[in-house]
Design a protein around this motif. Structure first.
Motif, PDB file in Angstrom:
ATOM      1  N   LYS B 375      31.759  42.437  40.569  1.00  0.00           N
ATOM      2  CA  LYS B 375      32.627  43.052  40.942  1.00  0.00           C
ATOM      3  C   LYS B 375      33.708  43.144  40.145  1.00  0.00           C
ATOM      4  O   LYS B 375      33.784  41.839  39.772  1.00  0.00           O
ATOM      5  CB  LYS B 375      32.950  44.268  42.443  1.00  0.00           C
ATOM      6  N   GLU B 376      35.170  42.970  40.730  1.00  0.00           N
ATOM      7  CA  GLU B 376      36.172  42.714  40.008  1.00  0.00           C
ATOM      8  C   GLU B 376      37.187  41.476  40.806  1.00  0.00           C
ATOM      9  O   GLU B 376      38.257  40.992  40.394  1.00  0.00           O
ATOM     10  CB  GLU B 376      36.705  44.204  39.944  1.00  0.00           C
ATOM     11  N   GLY B 377      36.234  41.194  42.380  1.00  0.00           N
ATOM     12  CA  GLY B 377      36.862  39.317  42.478  1.00  0.00           C
ATOM     13  C   GLY B 377      37.845  40.565  43.190  1.00  0.00           C
ATOM     14  O   GLY B 377      37.481  41.678  43.810  1.00  0.00           O
ATOM     15  N   MET B 378      38.368  40.156  44.620  1.00  0.00           N
ATOM     16  CA  MET B 378      39.514  40.244  45.436  1.00  0.00           C
ATOM     17  C   MET B 378      41.291  41.136  45.165  1.00  0.00           C
ATOM     18  O   MET B 378      41.319  41.003  45.845  1.00  0.00           O
ATOM     19  CB  MET B 378      39.057  39.042  46.452  1.00  0.00           C
ATOM     20  N   TRP B 379      41.386  40.306  44.263  1.00  0.00           N
ATOM     21  CA  TRP B 379      42.652  40.825  43.514  1.00  0.00           C
ATOM     22  C   TRP B 379      42.809  41.778  42.198  1.00  0.00           C
ATOM     23  O   TRP B 379      41.861  42.259  41.503  1.00  0.00           O
ATOM     24  CB  TRP B 379      43.742  39.690  43.127  1.00  0.00           C
ATOM     25  N   ASN B 380      44.061  42.402  41.527  1.00  0.00           N
ATOM     26  CA  ASN B 380      44.331  42.878  41.227  1.00  0.00           C
ATOM     27  C   ASN B 380      44.804  42.507  39.961  1.00  0.00           C
ATOM     28  O   ASN B 380      45.857  41.971  39.530  1.00  0.00           O
ATOM     29  CB  ASN B 380      45.052  44.241  40.994  1.00  0.00           C
ATOM     30  N   ALA B 382      43.919  43.053  36.383  1.00  0.00           N
ATOM     31  CA  ALA B 382      45.152  44.252  35.830  1.00  0.00           C
ATOM     32  C   ALA B 382      46.405  44.711  35.809  1.00  0.00           C
ATOM     33  O   ALA B 382      47.033  44.731  35.151  1.00  0.00           O
ATOM     34  CB  ALA B 382      44.504  45.730  35.378  1.00  0.00           C
ATOM     35  N   ALA B 383      46.672  44.707  37.217  1.00  0.00           N
ATOM     36  CA  ALA B 383      47.900  44.804  37.786  1.00  0.00           C
ATOM     37  C   ALA B 383      49.098  43.366  37.636  1.00  0.00           C
ATOM     38  O   ALA B 383      49.873  43.892  36.796  1.00  0.00           O
ATOM     39  CB  ALA B 383      47.820  44.902  39.224  1.00  0.00           C
ATOM     40  N   LEU B 384      48.132  42.024  37.348  1.00  0.00           N
ATOM     41  CA  LEU B 384      48.794  41.006  37.065  1.00  0.00           C
ATOM     42  C   LEU B 384      49.375  40.683  35.774  1.00  0.00           C
ATOM     43  O   LEU B 384      50.343  40.947  34.965  1.00  0.00           O
ATOM     44  CB  LEU B 384      47.903  40.100  37.331  1.00  0.00           C
ATOM     45  N   ALA B 423      43.373  32.373  34.709  1.00  0.00           N
ATOM     46  CA  ALA B 423      43.345  33.507  35.849  1.00  0.00           C
ATOM     47  C   ALA B 423      42.177  35.160  36.125  1.00  0.00           C
ATOM     48  O   ALA B 423      41.464  35.417  35.807  1.00  0.00           O
ATOM     49  CB  ALA B 423      43.841  33.233  37.361  1.00  0.00           C
ATOM     50  N   ALA B 424      43.141  35.756  35.592  1.00  0.00           N
ATOM     51  CA  ALA B 424      42.886  37.073  35.341  1.00  0.00           C
ATOM     52  C   ALA B 424      41.686  37.291  34.174  1.00  0.00           C
ATOM     53  O   ALA B 424      40.858  38.385  34.783  1.00  0.00           O
ATOM     54  CB  ALA B 424      44.091  37.926  35.394  1.00  0.00           C
ATOM     55  N   LEU B 464      41.103  45.355  31.526  1.00  0.00           N
ATOM     56  CA  LEU B 464      42.250  44.582  31.880  1.00  0.00           C
ATOM     57  C   LEU B 464      43.402  45.538  30.815  1.00  0.00           C
ATOM     58  O   LEU B 464      44.315  44.975  30.859  1.00  0.00           O
ATOM     59  CB  LEU B 464      42.501  43.248  31.478  1.00  0.00           C
ATOM     60  N   ASN B 465      43.341  45.965  29.997  1.00  0.00           N
ATOM     61  CA  ASN B 465      43.995  46.675  29.105  1.00  0.00           C
ATOM     62  C   ASN B 465      43.933  45.343  27.670  1.00  0.00           C
ATOM     63  O   ASN B 465      45.340  45.699  27.419  1.00  0.00           O
ATOM     64  CB  ASN B 465      45.258  47.495  29.186  1.00  0.00           C
ATOM     65  N   VAL B 466      43.315  44.544  27.684  1.00  0.00           N
ATOM     66  CA  VAL B 466      43.823  43.953  26.509  1.00  0.00           C
ATOM     67  C   VAL B 466      43.274  43.463  25.312  1.00  0.00           C
ATOM     68  O   VAL B 466      42.097  43.884  25.261  1.00  0.00           O
ATOM     69  CB  VAL B 466      44.310  42.020  26.865  1.00  0.00           C
ATOM     70  N   ASP B 467      43.528  43.038  24.341  1.00  0.00           N
ATOM     71  CA  ASP B 467      42.957  42.795  23.165  1.00  0.00           C
ATOM     72  C   ASP B 467      42.412  41.364  22.855  1.00  0.00           C
ATOM     73  O   ASP B 467      43.278  40.457  23.660  1.00  0.00           O
ATOM     74  CB  ASP B 467      43.705  43.576  21.502  1.00  0.00           C
TER      75      ASP B 467
END
Lengths: 315, 498
Positions: B375-380, B382-384, B423-424, B464-467
């Motif tokens: 899954k997405e790991g335990m932290w956010n 995308a927010a970072l 890391a993200a 994550l909204n990145v290119d």
């Protein structure tokens, strides 16, 4: 040419200019003439292992120019002790320097060395309190205060009242909460919150703080810490958790920390897991969505599968 | 005011004083200029209603308005001020004239950031004397930071070696400058910078071993320098240097810690680190002090050097408690991390806290390991990423990354923002089959070399909204360097000896 080069009192010493290592060093600093000269004489003093009044003066000069220079501080401490200097005088000078350089951190280790050597701490807690007027969360000042308490056995010299005062000014000051924990539990051999009376007092203190501001992580952490240290189940906190977060009133949660605590309490109850899952769903979808993945992880660890939208509950 | 000072108690204070030197205001600040063609011009709030953007759930007004407090405190004021400062950027109401990516977020400004870091290694004016005791950090932040942007840093090798030669003391270790005492932080930063350019031949390893022996303490921890404070930075810095250089683990005969019965650099170290975990679950700089994000990283990374993370971390720390604390450090609405409870978001904690998740996820029992990769790991994440791209980037020609919008960029925040971004964006796996000690040979601790990384997938980058151009390189979770650089150091000293 310069303050030291022109002074006959320094004429016996050959300054050691900065070795830049090569013709084109990285991040080379264009030192002012004063700084370069003073550093050159410091290197010469240190090379000669000289601990003298003039060395002490020079370190003061350099600290004025660059208080973040750890070497100068360490060298100054050696000079002070080698010369048996008046340490009270040193403290007075340190007071001015600390107030002038609020963010400096070397100064606190130096103060620690001086006060330790002095063997008495009159006026110290008062001075530290003054530092907190400018920054009530200064990490190194708090660490210094913890050292003071331990070194001079100040456990019952008004520290508890001090934390109360600091938290009265800002109930979210986590540094003050940590200090309170230390004062109550940090003494070697002390029962701390293991003593039922102390525990009742500290639980009451945290609950009162929550009464003022419920969405405040510090007192919730404090309550959890108390139960853990005493080996008590979190279930003892169910009353306060439900006061601020009840699954019967999912619309009226007043603290995400209460809801998190409730999830942990329910997870330990027989047949409570499903309800714990509901609490985690509420956190993820409504009360603390930035930590959605963390709440999902917690739910997964309970064997409850994925998160559900808690909106239906809310409506 | 406590605001905007949160970063000032991170890895090395003295630095930070220096890192925040007021620079002259930019003459070419064009942050609000409407002439950049890549993004919509900023119209000004009074002219038209806010543009509608896809605002993430943690930023919607219902979430933000959930907890109204009657009692305002100095902390609340500072927190509200920071949120207000960040919101126009986070909601993309104001994109500062930055070029936008295909998801509407500002692009990572690779070239300006690399130029900024390069500039920090150039000639510095006299006020930088405030950083005279911490120049090695500039070498590390600016060289490693460039490498995270995939810049070639090998060109720095000869100059770096020349520059650090006078910083090395005959008795071992590096000081902040010529004639300064050896110091764990300066030594760590110098060794890391040298590792990044494959220039470790300049290090006197035997002298280094002796010097490290003088800072090892009877209680298991390390002092930062002889006569200086003992804290968890010392432990992480010393063990990093010992491992990269493959120094013998046994204490030198003249080490004062031997008098207390210790024989190895690792003796009592795990226990000492365990004593730094407070009732809150986080990690303090030393026993009894307050929890702090930067110290959490030092603790986890140091334990990950001592042994495999799933062995050493649960042996000395309460993992569930620490995980809760780490997760709690991500701030609403900003999405970055704070360093302590009730303090302010600061981009440097993107690394100090963000990179902790890589280490702690590897320490979890097996089902969770499966969980984090599935899954997405335990932290956010995308927010970072959103915080760093919208709030952390200095607009205008200058480049560089910053603590928060009201602060100026510096090498420290640029380096650790990029590491947090990595890391993200990527995945790290600890190879549990790898051996943790070179038992037949040099005796080196090998756990930290058992990490593998893989780039995040296209689908994940989309989430994550990145290119593609916003993606940084893989960063080693323990040594905070490119993997290639770590591998070269492993090989270089494979044989051990002194």
């Amino acid at each position: 040419m310069g303050k030291y080069a022109d002074d006959p009192a320094w004429s016996d010493l050959t300054p050691l200019p900065t070795d830049e290592g090569g013709s084109h060093p990285l991040a080379q600093i264009a030192y002012s003439a004063d700084y370069e000269e003073t550093m050159s004489y410091l290197r010469a003093l240190m090379a000669a292992n000289e601990f003298s009044p003039r060395a002490l003066d020079l370190t003061e000069d350099l600290i004025d120019m660059n208080p973040a220079h750890y070497t100068v501080w360490l060298y100054r401490a050696q000079c002070l002790f080698a010369l048996n200097s008046d340490l009270h005088e040193e403290l007075e000078w340190l007071n001015e320097t600390a107030l002038a350089h609020q963010k400096n951190y070397q100064i606190w280790h130096h103060r620690n060395l001086v006060v330790d050597k002095l063997g008495e701490c009159g006026g110290e807690t008062e001075f530290v309190a003054r530092m907190f007027e400018k920054d009530a969360k200064n990490y190194h000042v708090w660490s210094y205060r913890q050292w003071l308490v331990k070194r001079f056995d100040l456990w019952e010299a008004g520290e508890l009242e001090f934390t109360e005062r600091m938290l009265g000014e800002d109930v979210r000051n986590n540094s003050a909460w940590n200090h309170r924990w230390f004062v109550v539990n940090g003494r070697a051999g002390a029962a701390g919150v293991g003593d039922p009376e102390v525990r009742a007092r500290e639980v009451g203190f945290a609950e009162e703080a929550i009464g003022k501001v419920a969405q405040n992580q510090s007192p919730w952490n404090y309550l959890r810490g108390i139960m853990r240290r005493c080996g008590k189940p979190l279930a003892e906190l169910k009353g306060i958790a439900e006061q601020y977060a009840s699954l019967d009133r999912p619309d009226a949660v007043r603290s995400s920390f209460a809801l998190d605590l409730l999830a942990d309490i329910l997870a330990e109850e027989e047949d409570g897991k499903e309800q714990a899952g509901r609490a985690l769903d509420l956190l993820a979808s409504r009360y603390d969505p930035i930590r959605k993945n963390y709440w999902a992880y917690r739910k997964d660890q309970l064997g409850l599968g994925e998160l559900k939208q808690a909106v239906a509950d809310v409506a | 005011m406590a605001s905007q000072q949160d970063g000032d108690d991170t890895l090395d204070e003295l630095l930070k004083d220096g890192a925040r030197i007021e620079e002259l205001p930019d003459e070419d600040e064009d942050n609000n200029s409407a002439t950049e063609m890549n993004g919509p011009p900023f119209p000004g709030k009074h002219l038209q209603p806010k543009r509608k953007h896809d605002v993430p759930p943690w930023m919607n007004s219902a979430t933000l308005g959930l907890f109204h407090e009657d009692s305002q405190t100095p902390s609340t004021e500072a927190l509200a001020k920071t949120a207000a400062e960040c919101l126009p950027f986070l909601t993309l109401e104001d994109t500062q004239g930055l070029p936008l990516n295909s998801h509407g977020l500002p692009h990572l400004r690779r070239k300006p950031h690399a130029d900024f870091l390069r500039g920090c290694l150039g000639d510095l004016p006299a006020p930088y004397a405030a950083m005279d005791a911490s120049r090695p950090w500039l070498f590390y932040w600016c060289i490693a930071g460039q490498s995270f942007l995939d810049e070639d840093v090998s060109e720095y090798k000869d100059r770096l070696i020349e520059t650090v030669r006078p910083l090395q003391n005959p008795g071992g270790g590096f000081g902040g400058g010529h004639g300064q005492y050896s110091h764990c932080a300066c030594t760590y930063a110098t060794v890391l910078a040298l590792t990044a350019v494959d220039g470790l031949e300049v290090v006197d390893r035997k002298a280094m071993w002796h010097w490290l022996g003088t800072v090892k303490q009877a209680d298991g921890g390390f002092r930062m320098a002889i006569g200086a404070e003992e804290d968890i930075r010392g432990a992480y810095c010393a063990m990093t240097v010992i491992t990269l250089l493959n120094l013998p683990l046994e204490l030198p005969p003249d080490s004062p810690a031997r008098k207390a019965g210790l024989q190895s650099f690792t003796d009592s170290l795990g226990n000492w680190i365990g004593r730094c975990q407070s009732y809150e679950g986080g990690i303090a700089g030393a026993p009894n002090n307050e929890v702090h994000g930067a110290y959490a990283f030092c603790a986890l990374a140091c334990l990950s050097i001592l042994d495999a993370p799933h062995v050493s971390i649960p042996a000395f720390l309460d993992v569930a408690l620490l995980t809760r604390w780490l997760a709690s450090m991500q701030t609403t609405p900003e999405g970055g991390f704070a360093g302590r409870p009730n303090k302010l978001v600061d981009a440097c904690y993107s690394h100090w806290v963000g990179a902790c998740f890589t280490l702690i996820e590897a320490a979890l029992p097996t089902p969770a390991d499966k969980y984090t990769t599935a899954k997405e790991g335990m932290w956010n994440k995308a927010a970072l990423v959103r915080y760093l791209l919208t709030c952390g980037q200095q607009p205008g020609k200058k480049g560089g990354m910053r603590d928060k919008p009201s602060t100026r960029p510096d090498g420290y925040h640029t380096c650790y923002s990029l590491s947090g971004l990595s890391a993200a964006q990527h995945h790290h796996h600890y190879d549990t089959q790898g051996s943790t000690r070179d038992d037949g040979g040099s005796g080196r601790l090998l756990a930290a070399f058992n990490w593998r990384a893989e780039r995040g997938t296209a689908e994940e980058m989309k989430a994550l909204n990145v290119d593609e151009e916003d993606v940084v390189e893989l960063v080693h979770p323990v040594f905070v360097l490119r993997f290639e650089a770590v591998e070269a150091a492993r090989k270089r000293f494979e044989g051990g000896g002194l």
